[in-house]
Write an enzyme that holds these catalytic residues in place. Structure first.
Site: not given
Ligand code: ARG
Length: 453
Positions: A155, A276, A282, A289, A321, A324
């Site tokens: 605590h 600071s 400081k 952080e 897509q 990513k």
């Molecule tokens: N750039 C697309 C992705 O990252 C690749 C696959 C695309 N496939 C499609 N049938 N449009 O998902």
């Protein structure tokens, strides 16, 4: 014209090109994309699906394209959409019709599934090394602080004395589990999806096992629909990354507290703190952080990924897509945090005196006073009551338990004798806790030695 432009009579609107294109962020998979294509082209040649000479030319040219990209000689095109079609477009521009044979028996859907798996696998190897570094750093600081007594908290109230080594080694356990989680994740990512085609496999006699072994995969995917639409491994990696950040964030929180004037347990190195712009005195723990703050964005990436996937019908959908940028962001963030955090740990000064003084206050040895009475025959509940009254007495007098005279002790219980002072010294309190997993100097030392091997 687009690689897929055959059935279209109009060119894509500029706004759609910009919207649709992923080259901005998926170009970082260029190496995995080309390596995957090389394996696919070799296999096509071996299987007689394309001429051996054509396969050789494709493989050679892809190698050259890879070099050119690495030497900054290639400019990617937004209207070639993604890394897959950019590479293919360059290939065709260099070797014409032969280049057009590469995509035989393959779809961008299984291609992107392959590329992401390979990219994350490579990243995981780097991440693994970074985890090794933080584990080693923690081990080294711990080794130097086996006898550094500090207060342990529950605590955020002082509870019982422990050591800095014991405290740090708790983080060792956490990051060790993170490493194990990453190793376990690798088993599931290391399955080769090429051959799934767009969704329903392919009519060509592909040798999927050959491609898998060329690319270092343990096995091939068993269902073509799953092969192109599974992103579990992306979500799972985001989870592994989130747990790493959660650990880093808890650790950061402690460093921030410990470096405050109120605690004064550590002094961050000037090279790992900031000042600071207005207050000249400081010195701020910005690194800790930021690491704490960045945990939030990695959790956000995980939540984003799960949400992208949750409503998708089989098999591929363009929504995917969106996997990513989120997983790349999570990876980049963790990879940015770990090394700088290690640097901060390695350089910070431990203020052992303040830690010891911290352990002296707050009656951290109260449990041990009770245990002393128990060992001399008093039931634990009675002992707990006696010591509770002693603590109230000490609070009133502004004293610590070990500052009471033996006469004062005896007014609380006749059982107390001179040996109580030794029995409740902080060092004794720590060193009696030799139970497996406990903070005793020798116990922690053995753990550290075990991990050093
Ligand atoms: N750039 C697309 C992705 O990252 C690749 C696959 C695309 N496939 C499609 N049938 N449009 O998902």
């Amino acid at each position: 014209m687009k690689l897929w432009g055959g059935r279209f009579s109009k060119s894509t609107d500029k706004s759609v090109d910009d919207f649709n294109s992923s080259i901005r962020f998926d170009q970082r998979m260029y190496r995995q994309d080309i390596t995957g294509s090389i394996a696919h082209a070799k296999m096509l040649g071996r299987q007689g699906i394309i001429e051996k000479s054509e396969s050789d030319l494709i493989v050679k040219t892809l190698g050259e394209i890879l070099d050119d990209i690495e030497n900054g000689k290639v400019e990617f095109l937004i209207d070639a959409e993604d890394i897959h079609m950019n590479v293919e477009t360059i290939l065709i521009s260099r070797i014409g019709d032969t280049g057009k044979r590469l995509h035989t028996g393959r779809s961008r859907n299984d291609q992107v599934a392959l590329d992401v798996r390979m990219y994350l696998r490579d990243e995981a190897d780097e991440l693994n090394e970074m985890l090794d570094e933080i584990l080693e750093t923690i081990l080294n600081v711990s080794e130097e602080n086996i006898e550094t007594i500090m207060p342990g908290y529950t605590h955020l109230q002082k509870a019982q004395p422990i050591t800095l080594a014991h405290h740090f080694m708790a983080y060792y356990e956490m990051f060790k589990r993170d490493k194990e989680r990453l190793c376990d994740w690798r088993k599931r990512v290391n399955v080769m999806p090429l051959g799934s085609g767009a969704l329903a496999g392919t009519t060509y006699p592909l040798d999927r096992e050959f491609v898998a072994s060329e690319l270092g995969f343990d096995s091939v995917t068993k269902n073509s629909l799953d092969g192109v639409s599974d992103r579990d491994f992306v979500c799972e990696m985001a989870f592994v990354l989130s747990v790493i950040m959660m650990h880093l964030s808890r650790f950061s929180e402690e460093i921030i507290l410990w470096s405050s004037n109120e605690f004064g347990f550590v002094d961050l190195d000037d090279a790992y703190s900031t000042g600071s712009s207005i207050m000249p005195q400081k010195k701020n723990p910005d690194v800790a952080e930021l690491a704490r703050g960045k945990a939030g964005r990695v959790f956000g990436d995980l939540m984003g990924l799960l949400t992208v996937m949750k409503g998708l019908p089989l098999a591929y959908n363009k929504d995917m897509q969106e996997d990513k940028e989120q997983i790349f962001d999570a990876l980049d963030t963790v990879k940015m945090c770990l090394p700088v955090f290690c640097g901060m740990l390695k350089t910070m000064k431990i203020r052992k005196e303040n830690m010891l003084n911290g352990a002296k206050g707050g009656f951290t040895n109260a449990t041990d006073v009770a245990d002393y009475l128990v060992k001399k025959g008093l039931p634990f509940r009675d002992a707990h009551g006696v010591v509770g009254r002693m603590v109230a007495y000490c609070l009133d007098k502004d004293m610590a338990l070990d500052e009471l005279t033996i006469e004062e002790y005896k007014t609380f219980s006749e059982i107390f004798e001179e040996d109580v002072y030794e029995a409740i010294s902080l060092k004794t309190c720590v060193n009696l806790r030799t139970v497996t997993g406990g903070p005793a100097f020798e116990t922690v030392k053995k753990v550290i030695e075990g991990y050093k091997k």
